[in-house]
Write a protein that holds these residues in place. Structure first.
Motif, PDB file in Angstrom:
ATOM      1  N   PRO A   6      86.881   3.116 -24.912  1.00 56.60           N
ATOM      2  CA  PRO A   6      85.960   2.975 -25.868  1.00 56.60           C
ATOM      3  C   PRO A   6      84.821   2.066 -25.619  1.00 56.60           C
ATOM      4  CG  PRO A   6      88.292   2.691 -26.558  1.00 56.60           C
ATOM      5  CD  PRO A   6      88.410   2.901 -25.485  1.00 56.60           C
ATOM      6  N   ALA A   7      83.782   2.190 -26.136  1.00 56.74           N
ATOM      7  CA  ALA A   7      82.436   1.348 -25.740  1.00 56.74           C
ATOM      8  C   ALA A   7      82.690  -0.233 -25.961  1.00 56.74           C
ATOM      9  CB  ALA A   7      81.386   1.881 -26.649  1.00 56.74           C
ATOM     10  N   ALA A   8      83.545  -0.562 -27.113  1.00 58.92           N
ATOM     11  CA  ALA A   8      83.762  -1.938 -27.473  1.00 58.92           C
ATOM     12  C   ALA A   8      84.733  -2.652 -26.367  1.00 58.92           C
ATOM     13  CB  ALA A   8      84.376  -2.166 -28.676  1.00 58.92           C
ATOM     14  N   SER A   9      85.699  -1.781 -25.969  1.00 57.95           N
ATOM     15  CA  SER A   9      86.736  -2.267 -24.883  1.00 57.95           C
ATOM     16  C   SER A   9      85.955  -2.300 -23.557  1.00 57.95           C
ATOM     17  CB  SER A   9      87.810  -1.331 -24.803  1.00 57.95           C
ATOM     18  OG  SER A   9      88.561  -1.328 -26.084  1.00 57.95           O
ATOM     19  N   LEU A  10      85.174  -1.588 -23.111  1.00 56.29           N
ATOM     20  CA  LEU A  10      84.446  -1.336 -22.072  1.00 56.29           C
ATOM     21  C   LEU A  10      83.287  -2.589 -21.841  1.00 56.29           C
ATOM     22  CD1 LEU A  10      84.276   0.000 -19.249  1.00 56.29           C
ATOM     23  CD2 LEU A  10      82.280   1.490 -20.416  1.00 56.29           C
ATOM     24  N   ALA A  11      82.536  -2.902 -22.899  1.00 55.72           N
ATOM     25  CA  ALA A  11      81.515  -3.879 -22.929  1.00 55.72           C
ATOM     26  C   ALA A  11      82.322  -5.377 -22.932  1.00 55.72           C
ATOM     27  CB  ALA A  11      80.837  -3.712 -24.238  1.00 55.72           C
ATOM     28  N   THR A  14      83.676  -5.667 -19.262  1.00 59.68           N
ATOM     29  CA  THR A  14      82.436  -5.999 -18.342  1.00 59.68           C
ATOM     30  C   THR A  14      81.713  -7.456 -18.554  1.00 59.68           C
ATOM     31  OG1 THR A  14      81.733  -3.734 -18.510  1.00 59.68           O
ATOM     32  CG2 THR A  14      80.148  -5.247 -17.694  1.00 59.68           C
ATOM     33  N   ALA A  15      81.784  -7.846 -19.832  1.00 60.18           N
ATOM     34  CA  ALA A  15      81.483  -9.310 -20.093  1.00 60.18           C
ATOM     35  C   ALA A  15      82.342 -10.392 -19.599  1.00 60.18           C
ATOM     36  CB  ALA A  15      80.869  -9.382 -21.596  1.00 60.18           C
ATOM     37  N   GLY A  16      83.674  -9.810 -19.442  1.00 56.46           N
ATOM     38  CA  GLY A  16      84.742 -10.765 -19.249  1.00 56.46           C
ATOM     39  C   GLY A  16      85.118 -11.691 -20.457  1.00 56.46           C
ATOM     40  N   GLU A  17      85.138 -11.061 -21.517  1.00 60.49           N
ATOM     41  CA  GLU A  17      85.589 -11.795 -22.865  1.00 60.49           C
ATOM     42  C   GLU A  17      87.203 -12.088 -22.784  1.00 60.49           C
ATOM     43  OE1 GLU A  17      84.512  -9.605 -26.263  1.00 60.49           O
ATOM     44  OE2 GLU A  17      82.280  -9.564 -26.007  1.00 60.49           O
ATOM     45  N   PRO A  18      87.486 -13.446 -23.221  1.00 62.99           N
ATOM     46  CA  PRO A  18      88.706 -13.903 -23.053  1.00 62.99           C
ATOM     47  C   PRO A  18      89.519 -13.005 -24.093  1.00 62.99           C
ATOM     48  CG  PRO A  18      87.403 -15.659 -23.931  1.00 62.99           C
ATOM     49  CD  PRO A  18      86.458 -14.387 -23.437  1.00 62.99           C
ATOM     50  N   GLY A  19      88.905 -12.444 -25.264  1.00 63.92           N
ATOM     51  CA  GLY A  19      89.737 -11.779 -26.242  1.00 63.92           C
ATOM     52  C   GLY A  19      90.420 -10.723 -25.779  1.00 63.92           C
ATOM     53  N   ALA A  36      85.418   8.366 -12.820  1.00 67.37           N
ATOM     54  CA  ALA A  36      83.723   7.992 -12.475  1.00 67.37           C
ATOM     55  C   ALA A  36      82.882   7.957 -13.811  1.00 67.37           C
ATOM     56  CB  ALA A  36      83.354   9.127 -11.406  1.00 67.37           C
ATOM     57  N   ASP A  37      82.837   8.636 -14.621  1.00 65.43           N
ATOM     58  CA  ASP A  37      82.184   8.766 -15.784  1.00 65.43           C
ATOM     59  C   ASP A  37      82.151   7.084 -16.417  1.00 65.43           C
ATOM     60  OD1 ASP A  37      81.094  11.027 -15.525  1.00 65.43           O
ATOM     61  OD2 ASP A  37      82.761  11.770 -17.091  1.00 65.43           O
ATOM     62  N   CYS A  38      83.426   6.529 -16.700  1.00 62.66           N
ATOM     63  CA  CYS A  38      83.626   5.291 -17.101  1.00 62.66           C
ATOM     64  C   CYS A  38      83.086   4.160 -16.272  1.00 62.66           C
ATOM     65  CB  CYS A  38      84.898   5.041 -17.524  1.00 62.66           C
ATOM     66  SG  CYS A  38      85.553   5.888 -19.136  1.00 62.66           S
ATOM     67  N   ARG A  39      83.091   4.214 -14.832  1.00 65.21           N
ATOM     68  CA  ARG A  39      82.771   3.426 -13.954  1.00 65.21           C
ATOM     69  C   ARG A  39      80.996   3.404 -14.137  1.00 65.21           C
ATOM     70  NH1 ARG A  39      86.645   5.808 -10.448  1.00 65.21           N
ATOM     71  NH2 ARG A  39      84.856   6.699  -9.445  1.00 65.21           N
ATOM     72  N   ALA A  40      80.563   4.541 -14.158  1.00 63.38           N
ATOM     73  CA  ALA A  40      78.876   4.662 -14.360  1.00 63.38           C
ATOM     74  C   ALA A  40      78.658   3.846 -15.652  1.00 63.38           C
ATOM     75  CB  ALA A  40      78.530   6.016 -14.245  1.00 63.38           C
ATOM     76  N   ARG A  41      79.343   4.165 -16.794  1.00 64.32           N
ATOM     77  CA  ARG A  41      79.149   3.385 -18.276  1.00 64.32           C
ATOM     78  C   ARG A  41      79.220   2.002 -17.858  1.00 64.32           C
ATOM     79  NH1 ARG A  41      83.293   5.160 -22.025  1.00 64.32           N
ATOM     80  NH2 ARG A  41      82.294   3.794 -23.305  1.00 64.32           N
ATOM     81  N   ALA A  43      78.605   0.097 -15.179  1.00 69.17           N
ATOM     82  CA  ALA A  43      77.751  -0.263 -14.244  1.00 69.17           C
ATOM     83  C   ALA A  43      76.567  -0.394 -15.208  1.00 69.17           C
ATOM     84  CB  ALA A  43      77.376   0.773 -13.158  1.00 69.17           C
ATOM     85  N   GLY A  44      76.115   0.472 -16.215  1.00 69.25           N
ATOM     86  CA  GLY A  44      75.085   0.436 -17.154  1.00 69.25           C
ATOM     87  C   GLY A  44      75.093  -0.878 -17.816  1.00 69.25           C
ATOM     88  N   LEU A  45      76.508  -1.365 -18.251  1.00 68.02           N
ATOM     89  CA  LEU A  45      76.642  -2.312 -19.358  1.00 68.02           C
ATOM     90  C   LEU A  45      76.535  -3.652 -18.645  1.00 68.02           C
ATOM     91  CD1 LEU A  45      79.813  -0.931 -21.164  1.00 68.02           C
ATOM     92  CD2 LEU A  45      77.211  -1.250 -22.075  1.00 68.02           C
ATOM     93  N   ALA A  46      76.420  -3.904 -17.117  1.00 71.20           N
ATOM     94  CA  ALA A  46      76.252  -5.182 -16.445  1.00 71.20           C
ATOM     95  C   ALA A  46      74.970  -5.685 -16.832  1.00 71.20           C
ATOM     96  CB  ALA A  46      76.453  -4.863 -15.032  1.00 71.20           C
ATOM     97  N   PRO A  47      75.026  -7.056 -16.974  1.00 69.12           N
ATOM     98  CA  PRO A  47      74.011  -7.688 -17.561  1.00 69.12           C
ATOM     99  C   PRO A  47      72.901  -7.930 -16.154  1.00 69.12           C
ATOM    100  CG  PRO A  47      75.597  -9.256 -17.125  1.00 69.12           C
ATOM    101  CD  PRO A  47      76.413  -7.834 -16.976  1.00 69.12           C
ATOM    102  N   PRO A  48      71.700  -7.914 -16.328  1.00 72.13           N
ATOM    103  CA  PRO A  48      70.611  -8.152 -15.337  1.00 72.13           C
ATOM    104  C   PRO A  48      71.088  -9.171 -14.199  1.00 72.13           C
ATOM    105  CG  PRO A  48      69.441  -7.781 -17.270  1.00 72.13           C
ATOM    106  CD  PRO A  48      70.995  -8.175 -17.839  1.00 72.13           C
TER     107      PRO A  48
END
Length: 263
Positions: A6-11, A14-19, A36-41, A43-48
């Motif tokens: 899920p997008a929320a879990s992946l985000a 990626t952000a390393g949230e302690p929750g 591979a699709d989720c890995r690509a997603r 990568a797109g969520l990583a901060p600049p």
């Protein structure tokens, strides 16, 4: 987890949230390994800033690969040494050589006593063999057992090295004492074959210890105490030793699969 993260879990991952608890993190990582699709997603969520850091690290790695020193190449003799032997066997072989030398000197000094060289010969290779194939003495044991040559083939290589080191001093002592080579050679080969055969069931080190202790207690020690040469090391025993060595070697080869289990 559903077909994709899920997008929320992946985000959150990626952000390393302690929750996210450990179970959720584990589920995400397991899924990422095979999707591979989720890995690509992700990568797109990583901060600049993170993407910039990764790009810088990649540039530094590429530069280091191009300009860094070449990998150290092993010398041929070192590659052969690792295939055929283990360095931890050297002290034990030195001890065996010293024991053979001491037995020879005692035989020369007390020729009327039972030959200590003949009493030592059957078990002389076993100490080196026990060390050459033991997880306790080989620092690279985990790597060794994971190779394609692990098992009886590699064990036989190391056995050849042990015999090539132990048999020459026995031959030298037997020649100076004017003994028939068969009297010391065949018992050595028979006990070596028995160690390989039994070692597939209980471990080479245990087999070597058991056979050595049995020989020393049942044959060598009584011979020294009674000053009588045992029948098992007299010339009449040569055919029996030859048959034992041959049968033991054949059975060890036929039971080669036992050495795929490392005891």
């Amino acid at each position: 987890m559903t077909e994709h993260i899920p997008a929320a879990s992946l985000a959150a991952y990626t952000a390393g949230e302690p929750g996210l608890d450990d179970a959720a993190v584990w589920a995400v990582e397991v899924h990422l390994e095979n999707c591979a699709d989720c890995r690509a997603r992700m990568a797109g969520l990583a901060p600049p800033p993170l993407l910039t850091l990764l790009d810088d690290v990649q540039v530094m790695i590429d530069r280091g690969v191009r300009t860094g020193p070449e990998p150290v190449r092993r010398r041929t003799w070192r590659r052969l040494a690792h295939r055929w032997a283990v360095w931890s066997v050297v002290p034990w072989l030195t001890l065996v050589f010293s024991a053979v030398l001491a037995a020879f000197l005692l035989d020369r000094e007390f020729p009327q006593r039972p030959s200590l060289v003949l009493l030592l010969a059957p078990v002389a290779p076993l100490a080196g063999l026990a060390v050459a194939w033991s997880r306790r003495s080989d620092p690279a044991w985990e790597i060794t057992v994971g190779t394609s040559r692990a098992g009886l083939e590699l064990l036989l290589r190391r056995t050849v090295v042990v015999l090539a080191t132990v048999l020459p001093p026995l031959a030298w002592a037997g020649w100076l004492l004017e003994m028939s080579p068969a009297l010391w050679l065949l018992p050595s080969l028979a006990f070596t074959a028995a160690t390989l055969l039994l070692g597939g069931l209980i471990g080479v080190a245990r087999a070597a210890t058991l056979l050595s202790a049995g020989w020393l207690l049942a044959v060598a020690l009584p011979a020294v105490l009674t000053a009588n040469l045992p029948v098992v090391v007299r010339p009449s025993s040569v055919p029996v030793w030859a048959a034992a060595a041959l049968i033991g070697a054949v059975l060890a080869v036929l039971r080669a699969g036992d050495h795929r289990r490392f005891n």
